[in-house]
Design a protein around this motif. Structure first.
Motif, short mmCIF file in Angstrom:
data_model
loop_
_atom_site.label_atom_id
_atom_site.label_comp_id
_atom_site.label_asym_id
_atom_site.label_seq_id
_atom_site.Cartn_x
_atom_site.Cartn_y
_atom_site.Cartn_z
N ALA A 56 9.16 5.23 11.09
CA ALA A 56 8.26 4.72 10.06
C ALA A 56 8.96 3.95 8.94
O ALA A 56 8.47 2.89 8.52
CB ALA A 56 7.42 5.86 9.48
N PRO A 57 10.10 4.40 8.42
CA PRO A 57 10.74 3.62 7.34
C PRO A 57 11.13 2.22 7.78
O PRO A 57 10.93 1.25 7.02
CB PRO A 57 11.98 4.47 7.00
CG PRO A 57 11.62 5.86 7.40
CD PRO A 57 10.79 5.69 8.64
N GLU A 58 11.68 2.08 8.98
CA GLU A 58 12.06 0.75 9.47
C GLU A 58 10.83 -0.10 9.75
O GLU A 58 10.80 -1.30 9.47
CB GLU A 58 12.91 0.88 10.74
CG GLU A 58 14.30 1.45 10.50
CD GLU A 58 14.32 2.97 10.59
OE1 GLU A 58 13.24 3.60 10.57
OE2 GLU A 58 15.44 3.53 10.67
N LEU A 59 9.78 0.50 10.31
CA LEU A 59 8.55 -0.25 10.58
C LEU A 59 7.92 -0.74 9.28
O LEU A 59 7.50 -1.90 9.18
CB LEU A 59 7.57 0.63 11.35
CG LEU A 59 7.90 0.89 12.82
CD1 LEU A 59 7.04 2.03 13.38
CD2 LEU A 59 7.71 -0.37 13.65
N VAL A 384 -3.47 3.31 15.72
CA VAL A 384 -2.92 1.95 15.74
C VAL A 384 -3.33 1.20 14.47
O VAL A 384 -2.50 0.53 13.83
CB VAL A 384 -3.40 1.19 16.99
CG1 VAL A 384 -2.98 -0.27 16.92
CG2 VAL A 384 -2.84 1.83 18.25
N ALA A 385 -4.60 1.32 14.08
CA ALA A 385 -5.08 0.61 12.90
C ALA A 385 -4.37 1.08 11.64
O ALA A 385 -3.95 0.28 10.79
CB ALA A 385 -6.59 0.80 12.77
N GLY A 390 -0.23 0.20 7.53
CA GLY A 390 0.94 0.68 6.81
C GLY A 390 2.11 -0.28 6.87
O GLY A 390 2.85 -0.45 5.89
N VAL A 391 2.28 -0.93 8.03
CA VAL A 391 3.36 -1.92 8.15
C VAL A 391 3.09 -3.10 7.22
O VAL A 391 3.98 -3.54 6.47
CB VAL A 391 3.49 -2.40 9.61
CG1 VAL A 391 4.46 -3.58 9.69
CG2 VAL A 391 3.97 -1.26 10.50
N VAL A 392 1.88 -3.63 7.25
CA VAL A 392 1.55 -4.78 6.40
C VAL A 392 1.69 -4.42 4.93
O VAL A 392 2.17 -5.23 4.12
CB VAL A 392 0.12 -5.28 6.71
CG1 VAL A 392 -0.29 -6.38 5.73
CG2 VAL A 392 0.04 -5.81 8.14
N ALA A 398 1.67 5.71 5.35
CA ALA A 398 0.57 5.27 6.22
C ALA A 398 1.06 5.08 7.66
O ALA A 398 0.35 5.41 8.61
CB ALA A 398 -0.03 3.97 5.70
N VAL A 399 2.27 4.55 7.82
CA VAL A 399 2.81 4.41 9.17
C VAL A 399 2.99 5.78 9.80
O VAL A 399 2.67 5.99 10.98
CB VAL A 399 4.15 3.65 9.14
CG1 VAL A 399 4.73 3.54 10.55
CG2 VAL A 399 3.97 2.25 8.55
N ARG A 400 3.48 6.74 9.01
CA ARG A 400 3.63 8.09 9.55
C ARG A 400 2.28 8.71 9.88
O ARG A 400 2.14 9.40 10.91
CB ARG A 400 4.38 8.95 8.53
CG ARG A 400 5.88 8.65 8.50
CD ARG A 400 6.61 9.52 7.52
NE ARG A 400 8.06 9.33 7.63
CZ ARG A 400 8.91 9.44 6.63
NH1 ARG A 400 8.46 9.77 5.42
NH2 ARG A 400 10.20 9.26 6.82
N LEU A 401 1.29 8.49 9.03
CA LEU A 401 -0.05 9.00 9.32
C LEU A 401 -0.59 8.37 10.60
O LEU A 401 -1.20 9.05 11.44
CB LEU A 401 -0.98 8.72 8.15
CG LEU A 401 -2.45 9.12 8.34
CD1 LEU A 401 -2.56 10.63 8.57
CD2 LEU A 401 -3.28 8.70 7.12
N GLY A 402 -0.38 7.05 10.75
CA GLY A 402 -0.82 6.39 11.97
C GLY A 402 -0.11 6.95 13.19
O GLY A 402 -0.74 7.18 14.24
#
Length: 426
Positions: A56-59, A384-385, A390-392, A398-402
């Motif tokens: 997630a941090p890198e994403l 995915v959403a 989270g990436v954007v 948010a990426v971790r939640l996704g």
């Protein structure tokens, strides 16, 4: 429980199915061949979903070339999507082309190499162990090379040359070239090859297989009649032309021509799928086909993101990362939707088929819970959403939640299929 099948018999038995050629029961491969592919692929789906949390941090930073991101990406593309495709093709070819895979022994060998190579490659990348990366990449390349040759020899034995044959031929060729590009990047560095490698893998291999397989399986599973098939031919032609034009960026000609052709191919594919859904006889859409439909919508969103990346000359790494995430995940969700149709039917066919007419047997639909399947689909799409948002938004949480939502949906789907396999009826 009723003595009824409630599934497209043509998938393996040669019963009536839209667009299917006759195939005898003897044409179906032993259950272990597709089964081993599907079991390993589901493990990769679970680890790939967990990997989204891990990376997630890198994403969220848009660091798409980071080792963790590359490792997780290959768990999805090689471990889940590609392995699933190979397992499905071994079951699908007798129906679609009237010929079984050329060598089951080679198919088992290619699977063994993938099952060894994908984890070694991903773990080696994620932990920075270069010998594991090299060993894993070598095993994967050899395994997929064997699979591509096996598929090519099978196509050479097929009695007809329709859009399915040409699309699968293009997919086999794209797979070989994708492997060559991957090995070249491993030796000489990515240079300008990364974008070509990614798009050739996703479009030339995966999308071309989707065109070939969906042209049979969607009308089969939806009980669709009367839909025109010209969009599938247009999709195969446009995607093939787009993949051929991927050489242009390597010579400084830009991405506009490949992007336009590939977009045309995706639009034609979506149109074909929409026609199948529109012409269906079975009006309620089951959970698996709902997930497949949502995946196609996500694929359209990936195209929009791709054009946004192109219009900004790829200056925003988070936008590029979100594009890649949605593109890979949309194809993965399309595959996951078909698991709800293919895997229960294979279980039913091999376990209950021989008892049909002699005992009361469950329907295929009884092997999974429709309500849980819809929940799993919602979790997968929602994951995915959330991760893409989270990436954007550069939001690690948010990426971790996704990723956690994806993991929950993956675990629910894999658990249902495992329970279907473990089910015993007296």
């Amino acid at each position: 429980m009723v003595p009824a099948m409630d599934a497209p018999a043509g998938l393996v038995t040669g019963g009536p199915a839209v667009g299917a050629r006759p195939a005898s029961q003897a044409d179906a491969p032993p259950a272990i061949l597709p089964g081993e592919h599907f079991a390993f692929a589901l493990v990769c789906l679970l680890t790939g979903a967990a990997g989204v949390i891990w990376a997630a941090p890198e994403l969220a930073a848009g660091a798409f070339p980071a080792p963790r991101v590359v490792a997780v990406t290959h768990l999805w593309t090689l471990g889940f999507i590609t392995t699933s495709i190979l397992g499905a093709l071994y079951q699908f070819l007798p129906v679609a082309l009237g010929v079984s895979i050329r060598s089951e022994r080679a198919a088992h060998a290619s699977f063994g190499l993938l099952a060894l190579g994908v984890p070694a490659f991903a773990v080696g990348l994620g932990l920075g162990v270069r010998p594991a990366v090299h060993a894993g990449a070598s095993a994967v390349a050899l395994g997929l090379g064997i699979a591509a040759v096996n598929l090519g020899l099978t196509l050479g034995r097929a009695p007809t040359r329709d859009v399915t044959w040409w699309a699968l031929g293009g997919a086999a060729l794209s797979l070989v070239v994708t492997l060559a590009l991957g090995l070249t990047m491993a030796v000489a560095g990515p240079g300008g090859l990364l974008g070509v490698h990614v798009h050739l893998a996703l479009c030339g291999f995966v999308l071309m297989v989707v065109v070939a397989v969906a042209n049979h399986l969607l009308p089969m599973f939806l009980l669709s009649h009367g839909a025109p098939s010209w969009p599938a031919r247009a999709a195969a032609g446009a995607i093939a032309a787009g993949c051929a034009s991927l050489v242009l960026p390597l010579f400084g000609a830009g991405w506009w021509a490949p992007a336009s052709l590939l977009t045309a191919g995706v639009v034609a594919l979506l149109l074909q799928a929409a026609l199948f859904y529109r012409h269906r006889v079975r009006r309620p859409v089951d959970a698996g086909m709902q997930l497949a439909r949502a995946a196609l919508v996500a694929l359209l969103f990936a195209v929009v993101l791709g054009w946004a990346v192109l219009s900004t000359a790829a200056t925003d790494p988070r936008l590029v990362t979100a594009y890649g995430l949605v593109a890979v995940a949309s194809l993965g969700l399309f595959v996951a939707g078909h698991y709800y149709k293919i895997v229960p039917f294979l279980i039913w066919f091999h376990r209950y088929g021989p008892r049909l007419g002699r005992a009361v047997v469950p329907r295929v639909a009884d092997l999974t819970d429709a309500r849980l399947a819809r929940i799993a689909g919602a979790l997968l799409v929602g994951g995915v959403a959330i991760a893409a948002a989270g990436v954007v938004g550069a939001a690690v949480w948010a990426v971790r939640l996704g990723g956690a939502t994806l993991l929950a949906g993956s675990a629910l789907e894999a658990g249902q299929l495992a329970l279907a396999l473990a089910r015993r009826d007296e």
